[in-house]
Design a protein around this motif. Structure first.
Motif, PDB file in Angstrom:
ATOM      1  N   GLU A 294       0.820  -1.196   0.000  1.00 40.18           N
ATOM      2  CA  GLU A 294       0.000   0.000   0.000  1.00 40.18           C
ATOM      3  C   GLU A 294       0.862   1.257   0.000  1.00 40.18           C
ATOM      4  OE1 GLU A 294      -2.550  -0.187   3.389  1.00 40.18           O
ATOM      5  OE2 GLU A 294      -3.080  -2.292   3.043  1.00 40.18           O
ATOM      6  N   HIS A 295       1.988   1.196   0.684  1.00 36.65           N
ATOM      7  CA  HIS A 295       2.846   2.370   0.825  1.00 36.65           C
ATOM      8  C   HIS A 295       3.773   2.571  -0.371  1.00 36.65           C
ATOM      9  CE1 HIS A 295       2.486   1.338   5.378  1.00 36.65           C
ATOM     10  NE2 HIS A 295       1.426   1.966   4.940  1.00 36.65           N
ATOM     11  N   PHE A 296       4.245   1.476  -0.977  1.00 33.29           N
ATOM     12  CA  PHE A 296       5.325   1.576  -1.954  1.00 33.29           C
ATOM     13  C   PHE A 296       4.980   1.003  -3.324  1.00 33.29           C
ATOM     14  CE2 PHE A 296       7.239   0.994   2.314  1.00 33.29           C
ATOM     15  CZ  PHE A 296       7.773   2.263   2.463  1.00 33.29           C
ATOM     16  N   GLY A 297       3.799   0.430  -3.483  1.00 34.28           N
ATOM     17  CA  GLY A 297       3.438  -0.205  -4.738  1.00 34.28           C
ATOM     18  C   GLY A 297       3.906  -1.649  -4.787  1.00 34.28           C
ATOM     19  N   ASP A 298       3.576  -2.344  -5.879  1.00 40.01           N
ATOM     20  CA  ASP A 298       4.052  -3.716  -6.044  1.00 40.01           C
ATOM     21  C   ASP A 298       5.569  -3.720  -6.153  1.00 40.01           C
ATOM     22  OD1 ASP A 298       1.614  -5.553  -6.379  1.00 40.01           O
ATOM     23  OD2 ASP A 298       1.130  -3.872  -7.695  1.00 40.01           O
ATOM     24  N   TYR A 299       6.190  -4.629  -5.436  1.00 38.15           N
ATOM     25  CA  TYR A 299       7.648  -4.669  -5.439  1.00 38.15           C
ATOM     26  C   TYR A 299       8.128  -6.102  -5.533  1.00 38.15           C
ATOM     27  CZ  TYR A 299       7.285  -5.438  -0.302  1.00 38.15           C
ATOM     28  OH  TYR A 299       7.008  -5.917   0.956  1.00 38.15           O
ATOM     29  N   GLN A 300       9.442  -6.294  -5.585  1.00 37.10           N
ATOM     30  CA  GLN A 300       9.995  -7.579  -5.983  1.00 37.10           C
ATOM     31  C   GLN A 300      10.726  -8.348  -4.889  1.00 37.10           C
ATOM     32  OE1 GLN A 300      10.065  -4.827  -7.913  1.00 37.10           O
ATOM     33  NE2 GLN A 300       8.847  -5.566  -9.628  1.00 37.10           N
ATOM     34  N   ARG A 301      11.274  -7.678  -3.906  1.00 37.68           N
ATOM     35  CA  ARG A 301      12.094  -8.373  -2.910  1.00 37.68           C
ATOM     36  C   ARG A 301      11.835  -7.817  -1.520  1.00 37.68           C
ATOM     37  NH1 ARG A 301      18.555  -9.404  -3.509  1.00 37.68           N
ATOM     38  NH2 ARG A 301      17.721 -11.095  -4.785  1.00 37.68           N
ATOM     39  N   GLN A 302      11.662  -8.722  -0.566  1.00 39.60           N
ATOM     40  CA  GLN A 302      11.494  -8.347   0.833  1.00 39.60           C
ATOM     41  C   GLN A 302      12.510  -9.120   1.669  1.00 39.60           C
ATOM     42  OE1 GLN A 302       9.167  -6.131   2.564  1.00 39.60           O
ATOM     43  NE2 GLN A 302      10.826  -6.557   4.012  1.00 39.60           N
ATOM     44  N   LEU A 303      13.428  -8.385   2.309  1.00 35.78           N
ATOM     45  CA  LEU A 303      14.421  -8.991   3.186  1.00 35.78           C
ATOM     46  C   LEU A 303      14.184  -8.533   4.621  1.00 35.78           C
ATOM     47  CD1 LEU A 303      17.753  -8.586   1.140  1.00 35.78           C
ATOM     48  CD2 LEU A 303      16.086 -10.462   1.077  1.00 35.78           C
ATOM     49  N   PHE A 304      14.340  -9.456   5.552  1.00 34.88           N
ATOM     50  CA  PHE A 304      14.142  -9.148   6.967  1.00 34.88           C
ATOM     51  C   PHE A 304      15.458  -9.279   7.728  1.00 34.88           C
ATOM     52  CE2 PHE A 304       9.956 -10.804   5.646  1.00 34.88           C
ATOM     53  CZ  PHE A 304       9.138  -9.757   6.045  1.00 34.88           C
ATOM     54  N   LEU A 305      15.686  -8.355   8.655  1.00 30.99           N
ATOM     55  CA  LEU A 305      16.795  -8.448   9.611  1.00 30.99           C
ATOM     56  C   LEU A 305      16.278  -9.176  10.842  1.00 30.99           C
ATOM     57  CD1 LEU A 305      19.660  -7.664  10.566  1.00 30.99           C
ATOM     58  CD2 LEU A 305      18.657  -5.531  11.430  1.00 30.99           C
ATOM     59  N   MET A 306      16.950 -10.276  11.213  1.00 28.35           N
ATOM     60  CA  MET A 306      16.438 -11.101  12.303  1.00 28.35           C
ATOM     61  C   MET A 306      17.515 -11.553  13.291  1.00 28.35           C
ATOM     62  SD  MET A 306      13.735 -13.474  10.160  1.00 28.35           S
ATOM     63  CE  MET A 306      12.586 -13.674  11.521  1.00 28.35           C
ATOM     64  N   ASP A 307      18.770 -11.206  13.062  1.00 32.79           N
ATOM     65  CA  ASP A 307      19.834 -11.832  13.873  1.00 32.79           C
ATOM     66  C   ASP A 307      20.776 -10.816  14.502  1.00 32.79           C
ATOM     67  OD1 ASP A 307      21.122 -11.014  11.484  1.00 32.79           O
ATOM     68  OD2 ASP A 307      22.644 -12.564  11.731  1.00 32.79           O
ATOM     69  N   HIS A 308      20.264  -9.671  14.883  1.00 35.14           N
ATOM     70  CA  HIS A 308      21.157  -8.632  15.418  1.00 35.14           C
ATOM     71  C   HIS A 308      20.904  -8.449  16.915  1.00 35.14           C
ATOM     72  CE1 HIS A 308      18.162  -5.171  15.698  1.00 35.14           C
ATOM     73  NE2 HIS A 308      17.479  -6.265  15.447  1.00 35.14           N
ATOM     74  N   ALA A 309      21.581  -7.480  17.492  1.00 35.34           N
ATOM     75  CA  ALA A 309      21.332  -7.012  18.863  1.00 35.34           C
ATOM     76  C   ALA A 309      21.613  -8.058  19.931  1.00 35.34           C
ATOM     77  CB  ALA A 309      19.889  -6.495  19.006  1.00 35.34           C
ATOM     78  N   GLY A 310      22.401  -9.073  19.585  1.00 37.59           N
ATOM     79  CA  GLY A 310      22.767 -10.073  20.581  1.00 37.59           C
ATOM     80  C   GLY A 310      21.830 -11.247  20.687  1.00 37.59           C
ATOM     81  N   LEU A 311      20.829 -11.337  19.798  1.00 35.39           N
ATOM     82  CA  LEU A 311      19.922 -12.488  19.841  1.00 35.39           C
ATOM     83  C   LEU A 311      20.711 -13.780  19.654  1.00 35.39           C
ATOM     84  CD1 LEU A 311      17.002 -11.065  17.692  1.00 35.39           C
ATOM     85  CD2 LEU A 311      16.792 -11.875  20.058  1.00 35.39           C
TER      86      LEU A 311
END
Length: 357
Positions: A294-311
């Motif tokens: 809704e905010h940016f239109g149709d797009y092609q790649r979504q990456l998530f940050l999940m392993d930072h901050a000492g987890l």
């Protein structure tokens, strides 16, 4: 849509135990995360590039080459390749070599990074940052597409009758995304070449990135690569999930509060309201991620940050299991109403097919 994870490779104390992993443990953890990403059905693993503590990924091609040997399907990417301080000749050769070893499963996100001191460490001036990004990429683009290169610029010694080796696999260079969190010049650069634009919107409100992405789309169309809605856009993101949202908030709060990049600032609740960070149940992650279109239109790649901050690694692997569970739903929902003329994310196979037409 491609879904994946990216890591910045920080070595951060676990605020709940006080223990700091060794560099060796952190490097091995990054490999384990990449292997888990393929196991749970993700498309992409991306590593950052840093040359200073507390980060370890100073040599992305070494990391990705090792992961390539242990995976079969995963696209191997960089979360940032420092186009400003790396020699474009070395980038051309290193990533072409990786491309061959990985059977084409390679692309790059070019960026300037966020560490000012790296410039003098590599003999550069931070005041030349934008100029270096523009000039170095122009040379890299040429090196991958011309067998013999004559070139002269401002920031590097000239080249005469130079051929970078190996040549790109099947004469198809790796696809390039240009990453930025603030610079319209980089969005312009991506549009000029018809490359992808990656907005790592993990810190700032959506309105800031809407302006950048809209500008990129408009310029992409200006350069006649396609209509604005066909431009190649990637987004960053950040999530922490548990089956119960209250459990997710309770468990993640000490990591958020002490994170080097945003700890001791806005509260967790304020940050999740104002940025794409989602801390909650899998359904909450699905719901918020779907608002990105809704905010940016149709797009092609979504990456998530999940392993930072000492987890700890165990927790990150549990997060990847949950992400693997919700990605099929995200794929289905993002496909609903997607115009037929919006392209998929480029891959080696799709670019090779286009090149032989």
């Amino acid at each position: 849509m491609q879904f994946g994870v990216f890591t910045v490779g920080d070595v951060t104390p676990d605020p709940t135990t006080g223990r700091t992993p060794t560099e060796a443990e952190r490097i091995k953890a990054m490999v384990a995360i990449a292997l888990k990403a393929e196991e749970v059905g993700l498309d992409v693993f991306a590593t950052g590039e840093h040359h200073n503590p507390p980060f370890v990924p100073s040599s992305p091609t070494t990391m990705l080459g090792y992961v390539a040997a242990r995976t079969e399907r995963l696209i191997l990417s960089t979360a940032t390749t420092l186009i400003t301080t790396n020699d474009p000749v070395k980038i051309a050769e290193d990533y072409a070599m990786l491309q061959h070893l990985a059977d084409g499963r390679v692309d790059l996100i070019m960026g300037r990074g966020n560490t000012g001191p790296v410039y003098p460490w590599f003999g550069k001036d931070i005041r030349d940052g934008i100029d270096l990004a523009i000039e170095n990429y122009a040379l890299l683009h040429k090196l991958w597409r011309e067998d013999v290169v004559d070139w002269e610029g401002k920031h590097r010694t000239p080249l005469q009758s130079f051929t970078s080796t190996p040549r790109p696999l099947d004469d198809v260079p790796p696809f390039v995304w240009h990453g930025s969190i603030r610079s319209p010049q980089i969005a312009e650069q991506a549009a000029y070449y018809g490359d992808g634009f990656f907005a790592n919107h993990i810190f700032w409100p959506k309105e800031h990135f809407q302006r950048l992405i809209t500008f990129y789309r408009e310029r992409y169309e200006h350069y006649a690569h396609g209509a604005a809605h066909q431009a190649i856009v990637g987004l960053g993101g950040q999530v922490f999930m548990r089956r119960n949202s209250q459990d997710a908030v309770r468990e993640f709060r000490p990591y958020f509060d002490n994170a080097p990049v945003y700890g001791h600032g806005p509260s967790l609740e304020e940050f999740t309201e104002q940025t794409p960070l989602t801390v909650g149940s899998p359904q909450e992650v699905i719901d918020k991620t779907l608002t990105f279109r809704e905010h940016f239109g149709d797009y092609q790649r979504q990456l998530f940050l999940m392993d930072h901050a000492g987890l700890p690694l165990k927790t990150v692997l549990e997060q990847l299991d949950l992400l693997g569970e919700i990605v099929p739903t995200l794929r289905r929902e993002f496909a609903v109403g997607r115009p037929a003329d919006v392209p998929e994310a480029p891959t080696h196979a799709s670019m090779l097919k286009a090149a032989v037409r």
